[in-house]
Design a protein around this motif. Structure first.
Motif, mmCIF file in Angstrom:
data_model
loop_
_atom_site.group_PDB
_atom_site.id
_atom_site.type_symbol
_atom_site.label_atom_id
_atom_site.label_comp_id
_atom_site.label_asym_id
_atom_site.label_seq_id
_atom_site.Cartn_x
_atom_site.Cartn_y
_atom_site.Cartn_z
ATOM 1 N N GLY A 1 1.035 8.644 -8.896
ATOM 2 C CA GLY A 1 2.434 8.994 -8.677
ATOM 3 C C GLY A 1 3.424 7.900 -8.994
ATOM 4 N N ILE A 2 3.003 6.871 -9.757
ATOM 5 C CA ILE A 2 3.910 5.777 -10.129
ATOM 6 C C ILE A 2 3.892 5.577 -11.635
ATOM 7 N N ASP B 1 13.697 4.594 -10.010
ATOM 8 C CA ASP B 1 13.778 4.900 -8.581
ATOM 9 C C ASP B 1 13.655 3.622 -7.752
ATOM 10 N N VAL B 2 12.791 2.722 -8.228
ATOM 11 C CA VAL B 2 12.523 1.481 -7.499
ATOM 12 C C VAL B 2 12.437 0.314 -8.481
ATOM 13 N N VAL B 3 12.997 -0.821 -8.065
ATOM 14 C CA VAL B 3 12.820 -2.073 -8.806
ATOM 15 C C VAL B 3 11.933 -2.973 -7.963
ATOM 16 N N LEU B 4 10.798 -3.405 -8.527
ATOM 17 C CA LEU B 4 9.913 -4.338 -7.849
ATOM 18 C C LEU B 4 10.382 -5.736 -8.231
ATOM 19 N N LEU C 1 0.685 -1.943 -1.547
ATOM 20 C CA LEU C 1 1.775 -2.045 -2.513
ATOM 21 C C LEU C 1 2.183 -0.660 -2.998
ATOM 22 N N PHE C 2 1.213 0.161 -3.336
ATOM 23 C CA PHE C 2 1.513 1.516 -3.817
ATOM 24 C C PHE C 2 2.256 2.314 -2.745
ATOM 25 N N ALA C 3 1.772 2.225 -1.497
ATOM 26 C CA ALA C 3 2.406 2.957 -0.399
ATOM 27 C C ALA C 3 3.842 2.479 -0.183
ATOM 28 N N ALA C 4 4.048 1.162 -0.315
ATOM 29 C CA ALA C 4 5.392 0.599 -0.122
ATOM 30 C C ALA C 4 6.346 1.071 -1.208
ATOM 31 N N ILE C 5 5.858 1.191 -2.439
ATOM 32 C CA ILE C 5 6.693 1.671 -3.548
ATOM 33 C C ILE C 5 7.135 3.107 -3.284
ATOM 34 N N HIS C 6 6.204 3.943 -2.842
ATOM 35 C CA HIS C 6 6.551 5.334 -2.528
ATOM 36 C C HIS C 6 7.528 5.397 -1.352
ATOM 37 N N GLN D 1 11.688 6.717 -1.241
ATOM 38 C CA GLN D 1 12.217 7.706 -0.297
ATOM 39 C C GLN D 1 13.262 7.093 0.636
ATOM 40 N N GLY D 2 13.593 5.814 0.402
ATOM 41 C CA GLY D 2 14.602 5.165 1.223
ATOM 42 C C GLY D 2 14.081 4.635 2.540
ATOM 43 N N ARG D 3 12.757 4.589 2.687
ATOM 44 C CA ARG D 3 12.172 4.086 3.928
ATOM 45 C C ARG D 3 11.860 2.599 3.796
ATOM 46 N N THR D 4 12.017 1.870 4.875
ATOM 47 C CA THR D 4 11.776 0.434 4.875
ATOM 48 C C THR D 4 10.286 0.129 4.800
ATOM 49 N N ALA D 5 9.933 -0.838 3.946
ATOM 50 C CA ALA D 5 8.542 -1.262 3.815
ATOM 51 C C ALA D 5 8.488 -2.782 3.964
ATOM 52 N N LEU D 6 7.790 -3.252 4.995
ATOM 53 C CA LEU D 6 7.694 -4.681 5.260
ATOM 54 C C LEU D 6 6.236 -5.093 5.446
ATOM 55 N N SER D 7 5.850 -6.225 4.851
ATOM 56 C CA SER D 7 4.530 -6.779 5.128
ATOM 57 C C SER D 7 4.475 -7.135 6.607
ATOM 58 N N PRO D 8 3.308 -7.026 7.253
ATOM 59 C CA PRO D 8 3.211 -7.341 8.686
ATOM 60 C C PRO D 8 3.803 -8.698 9.075
ATOM 61 N N PRO D 9 3.533 -9.794 8.324
ATOM 62 C CA PRO D 9 4.137 -11.080 8.715
ATOM 63 C C PRO D 9 5.663 -11.053 8.636
ATOM 64 N N VAL D 10 6.178 -10.307 7.667
ATOM 65 C CA VAL D 10 7.627 -10.198 7.508
ATOM 66 C C VAL D 10 8.221 -9.395 8.657
#
Length: 209
Positions: free
Chosen positions: A29-30, A52-55, A115-120, A124-133
């Motif tokens: 899906g990417i 949709d997203v810029v990495l 990474l893939f889950a965070a891109i998706h 969708q406008g949902r926040t994605a943060l690594s656990p340490p972050v």
């Protein structure tokens, strides 16, 4: 089935970009719509390709950094989300990225599936943060607001206007040495080490009027 996420990858290291592109080729899906080696190129391609997203990496060598590129991309289009992917997890970098409009902040140590889950999620406008972050963000939110003096508030306001030490000294009728002393105290209280970091953190914590 969800729509395919169109992605723009920005990293100044060609080998890193190649590795990301190879990894993303297997992502469900990417679709990688383009790649950029600088902040300026990312801004140009984001306007043209409308991904949709810029990495986005933070450190981009010469030219503007990933924070400024993020700010310009998100200001130009509310439809394009920016997901930071970096090795840096300092409070100042995280705060500046979020203040610039980043939807998420990931570390390069993350697994491919995360990474893939965070891109998706970002698409969708949902926040994605690594656990340490996420831990750092929560710690910042729980921390009591720094107690700044009236003079420090004045200097912060001048910083937010982009004024240098000499301009601040003239505006507030104090010496440049005094300005530097106050800046050192402001940096210490906000936990930053740059002018941009001070403004971003002060904005995030609503210390600027």
């Amino acid at each position: 089935m969800s729509a395919t996420v169109r992605l723009l990858v920005c990293d100044d290291h060609a080998v890193v970009r190649a590795g990301l592109l190879a990894l993303l080729a297997s992502a469900p899906g990417i679709e990688v719509a383009g790649e950029a080696g600088s902040g300026e190129e990312a801004i140009t391609l984001a306007a043209r390709l409308r991904p949709d997203v810029v990495l986005m990496d933070l450190q981009l060598g010469d030219g503007i950094d990933g924070i400024e590129a993020t700010r310009r991309i998100t200001a130009a289009s509310t439809a394009t989300r920016v997901l930071v992917l970096t090795t840096y997890d300092t409070d100042a970098d995280i705060t500046r990225a979020i203040a610039a409009g980043a939807t998420g902040y990931l570390l390069k140590a993350e697994r491919a599936e995360e990474l893939f889950a965070a891109i998706h999620a970002a698409a969708q406008g949902r926040t994605a943060l690594s656990p340490p972050v996420a831990t750092r963000v929560m710690a910042q939110m729980r921390a009591p607001a720094p107690q700044l003096t009236d003079r420090e508030h004045d200097i912060l306001a001048q910083l937010a206007r982009g004024h240098g030490n000499r301009e601040i000294a003239r505006a507030l009728f104090i010496s440049e040495a005094t300005v530097k002393t106050h800046l050192g105290r402001i940096y210490a209280k906000l936990g930053v080490d740059t002018r941009a970091g001070a403004v971003a953190t002060a904005t995030e914590r609503r210390l600027l009027h």
